[in-house]
Design a protein around this motif. Sequence first.
Motif, PDB file in Angstrom:
ATOM      1  N   CYS A 108      -8.984  26.056 -21.521  1.00  0.00           N
ATOM      2  CA  CYS A 108     -10.265  26.756 -21.503  1.00  0.00           C
ATOM      3  C   CYS A 108      -9.991  28.253 -21.575  1.00  0.00           C
ATOM      4  O   CYS A 108      -8.960  28.737 -21.105  1.00  0.00           O
ATOM      5  N   GLY A 109     -10.909  28.944 -22.205  1.00  0.00           N
ATOM      6  CA  GLY A 109     -10.753  30.378 -22.369  1.00  0.00           C
ATOM      7  C   GLY A 109     -12.079  31.092 -22.248  1.00  0.00           C
ATOM      8  O   GLY A 109     -13.137  30.511 -22.478  1.00  0.00           O
ATOM      9  N   GLU A 110     -12.001  32.355 -21.857  1.00  0.00           N
ATOM     10  CA  GLU A 110     -13.192  33.178 -21.686  1.00  0.00           C
ATOM     11  C   GLU A 110     -13.086  34.408 -22.568  1.00  0.00           C
ATOM     12  O   GLU A 110     -12.050  35.078 -22.607  1.00  0.00           O
ATOM     13  N   LYS A 111     -14.161  34.704 -23.248  1.00  0.00           N
ATOM     14  CA  LYS A 111     -14.233  35.878 -24.100  1.00  0.00           C
ATOM     15  C   LYS A 111     -15.468  36.669 -23.709  1.00  0.00           C
ATOM     16  O   LYS A 111     -16.591  36.165 -23.779  1.00  0.00           O
ATOM     17  N   ARG A 112     -15.270  37.900 -23.260  1.00  0.00           N
ATOM     18  CA  ARG A 112     -16.402  38.735 -22.872  1.00  0.00           C
ATOM     19  C   ARG A 112     -17.020  39.398 -24.092  1.00  0.00           C
ATOM     20  O   ARG A 112     -16.342  39.708 -25.062  1.00  0.00           O
ATOM     21  N   GLY A 113     -18.305  39.596 -24.020  1.00  0.00           N
ATOM     22  CA  GLY A 113     -19.009  40.243 -25.113  1.00  0.00           C
ATOM     23  C   GLY A 113     -19.022  39.412 -26.379  1.00  0.00           C
ATOM     24  O   GLY A 113     -18.844  39.939 -27.481  1.00  0.00           O
ATOM     25  N   SER A 114     -19.209  38.123 -26.221  1.00  0.00           N
ATOM     26  CA  SER A 114     -19.178  37.245 -27.394  1.00  0.00           C
ATOM     27  C   SER A 114     -20.233  36.155 -27.252  1.00  0.00           C
ATOM     28  O   SER A 114     -20.769  35.905 -26.180  1.00  0.00           O
ATOM     29  N   SER A 115     -20.497  35.508 -28.364  1.00  0.00           N
ATOM     30  CA  SER A 115     -21.319  34.312 -28.362  1.00  0.00           C
ATOM     31  C   SER A 115     -20.431  33.121 -28.666  1.00  0.00           C
ATOM     32  O   SER A 115     -19.283  33.277 -29.104  1.00  0.00           O
ATOM     33  N   ALA A 116     -20.974  31.942 -28.457  1.00  0.00           N
ATOM     34  CA  ALA A 116     -20.201  30.740 -28.739  1.00  0.00           C
ATOM     35  C   ALA A 116     -19.803  30.687 -30.205  1.00  0.00           C
ATOM     36  O   ALA A 116     -18.673  30.347 -30.554  1.00  0.00           O
ATOM     37  N   GLN A 117     -20.729  31.037 -31.085  1.00  0.00           N
ATOM     38  CA  GLN A 117     -20.464  30.960 -32.512  1.00  0.00           C
ATOM     39  C   GLN A 117     -19.456  31.994 -32.967  1.00  0.00           C
ATOM     40  O   GLN A 117     -18.788  31.798 -33.990  1.00  0.00           O
ATOM     41  N   ALA A 118     -19.331  33.083 -32.239  1.00  0.00           N
ATOM     42  CA  ALA A 118     -18.455  34.171 -32.677  1.00  0.00           C
ATOM     43  C   ALA A 118     -17.036  34.049 -32.147  1.00  0.00           C
ATOM     44  O   ALA A 118     -16.171  34.844 -32.514  1.00  0.00           O
TER      45      ALA A 118
ATOM     46  N   THR B 272      -9.170  30.165 -33.506  1.00  0.00           N
ATOM     47  CA  THR B 272      -7.819  29.905 -33.000  1.00  0.00           C
ATOM     48  C   THR B 272      -7.599  30.508 -31.612  1.00  0.00           C
ATOM     49  O   THR B 272      -6.513  30.377 -31.065  1.00  0.00           O
ATOM     50  N   GLY B 273      -8.616  31.155 -31.059  1.00  0.00           N
ATOM     51  CA  GLY B 273      -8.485  31.707 -29.720  1.00  0.00           C
ATOM     52  C   GLY B 273      -7.667  32.970 -29.647  1.00  0.00           C
ATOM     53  O   GLY B 273      -7.216  33.359 -28.567  1.00  0.00           O
ATOM     54  N   ASN B 274      -7.465  33.637 -30.758  1.00  0.00           N
ATOM     55  CA  ASN B 274      -6.620  34.838 -30.766  1.00  0.00           C
ATOM     56  C   ASN B 274      -7.235  36.016 -30.013  1.00  0.00           C
ATOM     57  O   ASN B 274      -6.531  36.981 -29.697  1.00  0.00           O
ATOM     58  N   ASP B 275      -8.552  35.947 -29.753  1.00  0.00           N
ATOM     59  CA  ASP B 275      -9.197  37.079 -29.098  1.00  0.00           C
ATOM     60  C   ASP B 275      -9.679  36.745 -27.688  1.00  0.00           C
ATOM     61  O   ASP B 275     -10.474  37.481 -27.120  1.00  0.00           O
ATOM     62  N   ILE B 276      -9.182  35.676 -27.123  1.00  0.00           N
ATOM     63  CA  ILE B 276      -9.585  35.270 -25.788  1.00  0.00           C
ATOM     64  C   ILE B 276      -9.077  36.266 -24.746  1.00  0.00           C
ATOM     65  O   ILE B 276      -7.926  36.714 -24.807  1.00  0.00           O
TER      66      ILE B 276
ATOM     67  N   SER C 129     -23.279  37.857 -21.288  1.00  0.00           N
ATOM     68  CA  SER C 129     -22.716  38.121 -22.613  1.00  0.00           C
ATOM     69  C   SER C 129     -21.344  37.494 -22.799  1.00  0.00           C
ATOM     70  O   SER C 129     -20.655  37.766 -23.779  1.00  0.00           O
ATOM     71  N   THR C 130     -20.956  36.676 -21.872  1.00  0.00           N
ATOM     72  CA  THR C 130     -19.657  36.000 -21.937  1.00  0.00           C
ATOM     73  C   THR C 130     -19.793  34.657 -22.642  1.00  0.00           C
ATOM     74  O   THR C 130     -20.808  33.968 -22.507  1.00  0.00           O
ATOM     75  N   ALA C 131     -18.783  34.306 -23.390  1.00  0.00           N
ATOM     76  CA  ALA C 131     -18.692  32.968 -23.969  1.00  0.00           C
ATOM     77  C   ALA C 131     -17.431  32.304 -23.437  1.00  0.00           C
ATOM     78  O   ALA C 131     -16.414  32.959 -23.209  1.00  0.00           O
ATOM     79  N   MET C 132     -17.530  31.028 -23.230  1.00  0.00           N
ATOM     80  CA  MET C 132     -16.360  30.268 -22.789  1.00  0.00           C
ATOM     81  C   MET C 132     -16.172  29.097 -23.732  1.00  0.00           C
ATOM     82  O   MET C 132     -17.132  28.561 -24.283  1.00  0.00           O
ATOM     83  N   GLY C 133     -14.917  28.730 -23.921  1.00  0.00           N
ATOM     84  CA  GLY C 133     -14.653  27.673 -24.884  1.00  0.00           C
ATOM     85  C   GLY C 133     -13.478  26.805 -24.500  1.00  0.00           C
ATOM     86  O   GLY C 133     -12.665  27.153 -23.635  1.00  0.00           O
ATOM     87  N   TRP C 134     -13.418  25.684 -25.143  1.00  0.00           N
ATOM     88  CA  TRP C 134     -12.290  24.764 -25.029  1.00  0.00           C
ATOM     89  C   TRP C 134     -11.503  24.800 -26.330  1.00  0.00           C
ATOM     90  O   TRP C 134     -12.086  24.730 -27.422  1.00  0.00           O
ATOM     91  N   PHE C 135     -10.207  24.903 -26.178  1.00  0.00           N
ATOM     92  CA  PHE C 135      -9.289  24.885 -27.307  1.00  0.00           C
ATOM     93  C   PHE C 135      -8.276  23.774 -27.071  1.00  0.00           C
ATOM     94  O   PHE C 135      -8.088  23.329 -25.941  1.00  0.00           O
TER      95      PHE C 135
ATOM     96  N   ALA D 174     -14.851  23.477 -28.773  1.00  0.00           N
ATOM     97  CA  ALA D 174     -16.260  23.730 -28.490  1.00  0.00           C
ATOM     98  C   ALA D 174     -16.377  25.002 -27.674  1.00  0.00           C
ATOM     99  O   ALA D 174     -15.417  25.412 -27.008  1.00  0.00           O
ATOM    100  N   ALA D 175     -17.536  25.610 -27.724  1.00  0.00           N
ATOM    101  CA  ALA D 175     -17.764  26.833 -26.966  1.00  0.00           C
ATOM    102  C   ALA D 175     -19.215  26.893 -26.522  1.00  0.00           C
ATOM    103  O   ALA D 175     -20.095  26.255 -27.133  1.00  0.00           O
ATOM    104  N   VAL D 176     -19.456  27.681 -25.474  1.00  0.00           N
ATOM    105  CA  VAL D 176     -20.813  27.827 -24.952  1.00  0.00           C
ATOM    106  C   VAL D 176     -21.045  29.265 -24.525  1.00  0.00           C
ATOM    107  O   VAL D 176     -20.147  29.909 -23.953  1.00  0.00           O
TER     108      VAL D 176
END
Length: 128
Positions: free
Chosen positions: A97-107, A111-115, A32-38, A50-52
């Motif tokens: 790079c950042g990780e957001k738990r409980g998220s999808s790539a689209q969500a 701006t990465g405020n919730d990473i 359920s984790t999403a990771m992204g590049w900012f 981008a995010a995955v």
Amino acid sequence: VQLQASGGGLVQAGGSLRLSCTCVDCGRIFSSTAMGWFRQAPGKEREIVAAVGWGGGRTYISDSVKGRFTISRDTAKNTMYLQMNSLKPEDTAVYYCGEKRGSSAQAMSRTGNDIDYWGQGTLVTVSS
């Protein structure tokens, strides 16, 4: 959680770079984790590139890099990649790079405020 980013550098316009982001000592990353590049350029706001989604691998690509950048992940290596082709001077920025738990790539926040966790930045400089 420790995210290690690498792969930045100086490249001429039209060139390519591949960024990597490895989650060190993370064990198994939840599906359920999403990771992204900012990225953040001087004087500009941080923006998502981008995010995955870690589980299913669904991706999000921002319009500014669509068709040039590709995001992927290797779950066995706990590593995310950003393949950057046809680089332009306007791609010059510090990439995070950042990780957001409980998220999808689209969500993921644009701006990465919730990473939840950030890696250190890696500088990408594209010369004209």
